[in-house]
Design a protein around this motif. Sequence first.
Motif, PDB file in Angstrom:
ATOM      1  N   LEU A 109      73.397  37.698  25.785  1.00  0.00           N
ATOM      2  CA  LEU A 109      74.053  37.396  24.516  1.00  0.00           C
ATOM      3  C   LEU A 109      75.286  38.275  24.301  1.00  0.00           C
ATOM      4  O   LEU A 109      76.332  37.807  23.837  1.00  0.00           O
ATOM      5  CB  LEU A 109      73.075  37.595  23.356  1.00  0.00           C
ATOM      6  N   ALA A 110      75.167  39.558  24.653  1.00  0.00           N
ATOM      7  CA  ALA A 110      76.305  40.467  24.485  1.00  0.00           C
ATOM      8  C   ALA A 110      77.488  40.052  25.358  1.00  0.00           C
ATOM      9  O   ALA A 110      78.650  40.189  24.954  1.00  0.00           O
ATOM     10  CB  ALA A 110      75.871  41.894  24.811  1.00  0.00           C
ATOM     11  N   MET A 111      77.216  39.548  26.560  1.00  0.00           N
ATOM     12  CA  MET A 111      78.304  39.126  27.452  1.00  0.00           C
ATOM     13  C   MET A 111      79.147  38.010  26.848  1.00  0.00           C
ATOM     14  O   MET A 111      80.354  37.932  27.085  1.00  0.00           O
ATOM     15  CB  MET A 111      77.728  38.644  28.787  1.00  0.00           C
ATOM     16  N   VAL A 112      78.504  37.122  26.077  1.00  0.00           N
ATOM     17  CA  VAL A 112      79.208  35.971  25.518  1.00  0.00           C
ATOM     18  C   VAL A 112      80.390  36.416  24.660  1.00  0.00           C
ATOM     19  O   VAL A 112      81.436  35.755  24.629  1.00  0.00           O
ATOM     20  CB  VAL A 112      78.241  35.090  24.706  1.00  0.00           C
ATOM     21  N   PHE A 113      80.262  37.553  23.972  1.00  0.00           N
ATOM     22  CA  PHE A 113      81.329  38.028  23.090  1.00  0.00           C
ATOM     23  C   PHE A 113      82.601  38.366  23.862  1.00  0.00           C
ATOM     24  O   PHE A 113      83.693  38.330  23.305  1.00  0.00           O
ATOM     25  CB  PHE A 113      80.853  39.256  22.307  1.00  0.00           C
ATOM     26  N   PHE A 114      82.478  38.698  25.138  1.00  0.00           N
ATOM     27  CA  PHE A 114      83.648  39.071  25.934  1.00  0.00           C
ATOM     28  C   PHE A 114      84.123  37.939  26.841  1.00  0.00           C
ATOM     29  O   PHE A 114      85.284  37.916  27.249  1.00  0.00           O
ATOM     30  CB  PHE A 114      83.313  40.288  26.798  1.00  0.00           C
ATOM     31  N   MET A 115      83.235  37.007  27.153  1.00  0.00           N
ATOM     32  CA  MET A 115      83.558  36.000  28.162  1.00  0.00           C
ATOM     33  C   MET A 115      84.347  34.818  27.620  1.00  0.00           C
ATOM     34  O   MET A 115      84.986  34.096  28.392  1.00  0.00           O
ATOM     35  CB  MET A 115      82.272  35.493  28.827  1.00  0.00           C
ATOM     36  N   PHE A 116      84.342  34.610  26.294  1.00  0.00           N
ATOM     37  CA  PHE A 116      84.929  33.389  25.756  1.00  0.00           C
ATOM     38  C   PHE A 116      85.923  33.676  24.643  1.00  0.00           C
ATOM     39  O   PHE A 116      85.763  34.625  23.873  1.00  0.00           O
ATOM     40  CB  PHE A 116      83.826  32.456  25.238  1.00  0.00           C
ATOM     41  N   ASP A 117      86.946  32.825  24.571  1.00  0.00           N
ATOM     42  CA  ASP A 117      87.902  32.894  23.475  1.00  0.00           C
ATOM     43  C   ASP A 117      87.238  32.421  22.194  1.00  0.00           C
ATOM     44  O   ASP A 117      86.214  31.738  22.216  1.00  0.00           O
ATOM     45  CB  ASP A 117      89.123  32.011  23.773  1.00  0.00           C
ATOM     46  N   ARG A 118      87.896  32.769  21.091  1.00  0.00           N
ATOM     47  CA  ARG A 118      87.316  32.423  19.796  1.00  0.00           C
ATOM     48  C   ARG A 118      87.159  30.919  19.603  1.00  0.00           C
ATOM     49  O   ARG A 118      86.299  30.472  18.857  1.00  0.00           O
ATOM     50  CB  ARG A 118      88.201  32.982  18.678  1.00  0.00           C
ATOM     51  N   ILE A 156      73.859  38.619  17.072  1.00  0.00           N
ATOM     52  CA  ILE A 156      75.002  37.710  16.978  1.00  0.00           C
ATOM     53  C   ILE A 156      75.858  38.051  15.766  1.00  0.00           C
ATOM     54  O   ILE A 156      77.096  38.060  15.830  1.00  0.00           O
ATOM     55  CB  ILE A 156      74.514  36.253  16.910  1.00  0.00           C
ATOM     56  N   GLY A 157      75.218  38.378  14.634  1.00  0.00           N
ATOM     57  CA  GLY A 157      75.961  38.743  13.432  1.00  0.00           C
ATOM     58  C   GLY A 157      76.781  40.004  13.624  1.00  0.00           C
ATOM     59  O   GLY A 157      77.946  40.074  13.229  1.00  0.00           O
ATOM     60  N   VAL A 158      76.177  41.025  14.256  1.00  0.00           N
ATOM     61  CA  VAL A 158      76.898  42.272  14.522  1.00  0.00           C
ATOM     62  C   VAL A 158      78.083  42.010  15.450  1.00  0.00           C
ATOM     63  O   VAL A 158      79.187  42.529  15.240  1.00  0.00           O
ATOM     64  CB  VAL A 158      75.945  43.323  15.133  1.00  0.00           C
ATOM     65  N   GLY A 159      77.848  41.190  16.474  1.00  0.00           N
ATOM     66  CA  GLY A 159      78.939  40.859  17.398  1.00  0.00           C
ATOM     67  C   GLY A 159      80.062  40.116  16.710  1.00  0.00           C
ATOM     68  O   GLY A 159      81.248  40.354  16.984  1.00  0.00           O
ATOM     69  N   ALA A 160      79.724  39.200  15.793  1.00  0.00           N
ATOM     70  CA  ALA A 160      80.750  38.453  15.068  1.00  0.00           C
ATOM     71  C   ALA A 160      81.593  39.372  14.201  1.00  0.00           C
ATOM     72  O   ALA A 160      82.818  39.246  14.130  1.00  0.00           O
ATOM     73  CB  ALA A 160      80.093  37.362  14.219  1.00  0.00           C
ATOM     74  N   VAL A 161      80.940  40.321  13.531  1.00  0.00           N
ATOM     75  CA  VAL A 161      81.676  41.306  12.722  1.00  0.00           C
ATOM     76  C   VAL A 161      82.610  42.124  13.610  1.00  0.00           C
ATOM     77  O   VAL A 161      83.761  42.412  13.247  1.00  0.00           O
ATOM     78  CB  VAL A 161      80.702  42.222  11.961  1.00  0.00           C
ATOM     79  N   PHE A 162      82.134  42.497  14.786  1.00  0.00           N
ATOM     80  CA  PHE A 162      82.957  43.254  15.734  1.00  0.00           C
ATOM     81  C   PHE A 162      84.200  42.460  16.125  1.00  0.00           C
ATOM     82  O   PHE A 162      85.315  42.999  16.156  1.00  0.00           O
ATOM     83  CB  PHE A 162      82.122  43.583  16.970  1.00  0.00           C
ATOM     84  N   LEU A 163      84.034  41.172  16.411  1.00  0.00           N
ATOM     85  CA  LEU A 163      85.178  40.338  16.787  1.00  0.00           C
ATOM     86  C   LEU A 163      86.176  40.205  15.645  1.00  0.00           C
ATOM     87  O   LEU A 163      87.395  40.241  15.857  1.00  0.00           O
ATOM     88  CB  LEU A 163      84.700  38.952  17.214  1.00  0.00           C
ATOM     89  N   ILE A 164      85.673  40.061  14.418  1.00  0.00           N
ATOM     90  CA  ILE A 164      86.557  39.953  13.260  1.00  0.00           C
ATOM     91  C   ILE A 164      87.354  41.241  13.080  1.00  0.00           C
ATOM     92  O   ILE A 164      88.569  41.215  12.816  1.00  0.00           O
ATOM     93  CB  ILE A 164      85.742  39.633  11.994  1.00  0.00           C
ATOM     94  N   MET A 165      86.691  42.380  13.241  1.00  0.00           N
ATOM     95  CA  MET A 165      87.375  43.666  13.100  1.00  0.00           C
ATOM     96  C   MET A 165      88.422  43.853  14.187  1.00  0.00           C
ATOM     97  O   MET A 165      89.528  44.349  13.930  1.00  0.00           O
ATOM     98  CB  MET A 165      86.351  44.808  13.147  1.00  0.00           C
ATOM     99  N   MET A 166      88.114  43.446  15.415  1.00  0.00           N
ATOM    100  CA  MET A 166      89.083  43.557  16.501  1.00  0.00           C
ATOM    101  C   MET A 166      90.287  42.656  16.249  1.00  0.00           C
ATOM    102  O   MET A 166      91.431  43.042  16.511  1.00  0.00           O
ATOM    103  CB  MET A 166      88.420  43.183  17.825  1.00  0.00           C
ATOM    104  N   SER A 167      90.052  41.459  15.730  1.00  0.00           N
ATOM    105  CA  SER A 167      91.146  40.542  15.429  1.00  0.00           C
ATOM    106  C   SER A 167      92.042  41.107  14.339  1.00  0.00           C
ATOM    107  O   SER A 167      93.276  41.039  14.431  1.00  0.00           O
ATOM    108  CB  SER A 167      90.585  39.189  15.001  1.00  0.00           C
ATOM    109  N   TYR A 168      91.434  41.697  13.315  1.00  0.00           N
ATOM    110  CA  TYR A 168      92.198  42.316  12.223  1.00  0.00           C
ATOM    111  C   TYR A 168      93.016  43.488  12.736  1.00  0.00           C
ATOM    112  O   TYR A 168      94.206  43.643  12.404  1.00  0.00           O
ATOM    113  CB  TYR A 168      91.234  42.775  11.133  1.00  0.00           C
ATOM    114  N   MET A 169      92.421  44.319  13.589  1.00  0.00           N
ATOM    115  CA  MET A 169      93.137  45.460  14.157  1.00  0.00           C
ATOM    116  C   MET A 169      94.303  44.988  15.021  1.00  0.00           C
ATOM    117  O   MET A 169      95.396  45.561  14.985  1.00  0.00           O
ATOM    118  CB  MET A 169      92.181  46.313  14.998  1.00  0.00           C
ATOM    119  N   GLN A 170      94.085  43.914  15.817  1.00  0.00           N
ATOM    120  CA  GLN A 170      95.149  43.413  16.678  1.00  0.00           C
ATOM    121  C   GLN A 170      96.325  42.894  15.857  1.00  0.00           C
ATOM    122  O   GLN A 170      97.484  43.119  16.208  1.00  0.00           O
ATOM    123  CB  GLN A 170      94.603  42.309  17.584  1.00  0.00           C
ATOM    124  N   ARG A 171      96.031  42.193  14.755  1.00  0.00           N
ATOM    125  CA  ARG A 171      97.114  41.698  13.908  1.00  0.00           C
ATOM    126  C   ARG A 171      97.933  42.842  13.340  1.00  0.00           C
ATOM    127  O   ARG A 171      99.168  42.794  13.311  1.00  0.00           O
ATOM    128  CB  ARG A 171      96.554  40.834  12.774  1.00  0.00           C
TER     129      ARG A 171
END
Length: 338
Positions: A109-118, A156-171
Motif C-alpha cells: 500500500l505504501a508503494m502505491v503513493f510513490f508509483m502513481f501520479d495523482r 491510506i488517509g495518512v498517505g493522502a495527507v502526505f501527498l496533499i502536503m507535498m503538493s502544497y509545498m511544491q506549489r
Amino acid sequence: MNTASASVTSTLPLNLWQQFRLVAMRTIYFGVGVVIFVLAGIVAIEGQWLETGALVSVALAFILTGVVYRNELAPQWINFLFICALGTLVSVSMKTSGMMGVYWMYPVLAMVFFMFDRTIFVLVIMLIYALFAAVMYNFLPFDYAWRIALSMLVLIGVGAVFLIMMSYMQRNLSKLYATDPLTGFYRREYVADMMQRELDRAQRQQHPVSAMLLDLDSFKNVNDKFGYMFGDEVLRETASRIARVCRKNDVMVRYGGAEFLVVFPNTSVKEAAELTGQMLDNLRHEPFAVKSMMTTVTASAGVAQWRANQTWGQWLENADAAKDKAKSQGRNRLRIAQ
C-alpha cells in the motif's frame, strides 16, 4: 493582478516531489527485487520449484526496471503490472499463511503513493484495497479482518495527507523560485517560456497579443541621491502601480534592474497602449515617498503587437526598439512599434 501562478509550474526545473519520487522508486525497484529473491531462495529450499520460478521472474523484472529507469520515472502501466503482481503474491500469502501474509499488505500500500501520479492514484489505491479486503474476509476470521481493513484505511488517509502536503509545498517552492522577491513579478528567466506560450495561444485562438517594455528614467540618479534602500522601495512601488492597471490574465515580469515587461493576452496594440499610458500616469503623477524622502520618477515605454510569422524574440525586439525610441525622444513617454 496576476503574479506568478501555477500555470508556469510545469516549466520549472525545480520539482522536489518528482525528484523524491524518482529516488523512492529506484529504492523500491531494487529493494523489492532483493526481498523477492530472498523469498524465492526460501521457497526453493522447500522444493516448490514452480513458485520459485515465478518469484525469480518478478524479482528480475523489478531489478531490470530499476536499471532501465534509474534516471526517469517508469511508465504508469509498468507500475500497475507490478502492483498487480505484488497484490497477487500477498493474496496468495494470506490464503496459505493466514495472518502472516497480512504484514506484506502495508508496504505494498505504501508503494502505491510513490508509483502513481495523482490522476490515477486514487483508482489504484482503491482497487488494491478492495482486493486485500476481499481476500481477508474470505480467508481470515472476521474479528481480525475488519480491524485490519480499518488500519489500512488509516494508512491510506495518512498517505493522502502526505501527498496533499507535498503538493502544497511544491506549489509554494515553485512560486518562490519563479518570482522576483522584490516585486513579486516573474523572473526574467521565464520570459521565453511565457512569451512562447502566449504566442502559441494567440496563433491557436486567432486573437491579438501585445507586449510592453517599461524602463524607469534616470533610475541610477535615484539610487545615487537617496540610496539603494530607497531605490528598492521605488521598484517595489512601481511594480504595485503597474499591477494596479493590469488585468487578471496579464503576465508581469521584472525584465531588468528598473525595467518591466508586461504581456497583454487577447489585446490589440491600441488597447495595450491605453493600459501602458495609465501606468505611466500612475508613475509621473504620484511621488514616491519613504519617510522624509520624496521624489518623482517617470518612465519610458514601448508597445508592440505580435505579428504573424514573428518569433517571440522578434516580437520582444520590436517592443524594446519602441522603448529606446521613447528614451531618445526625451523620455517620460510611450512609443508604439511600427
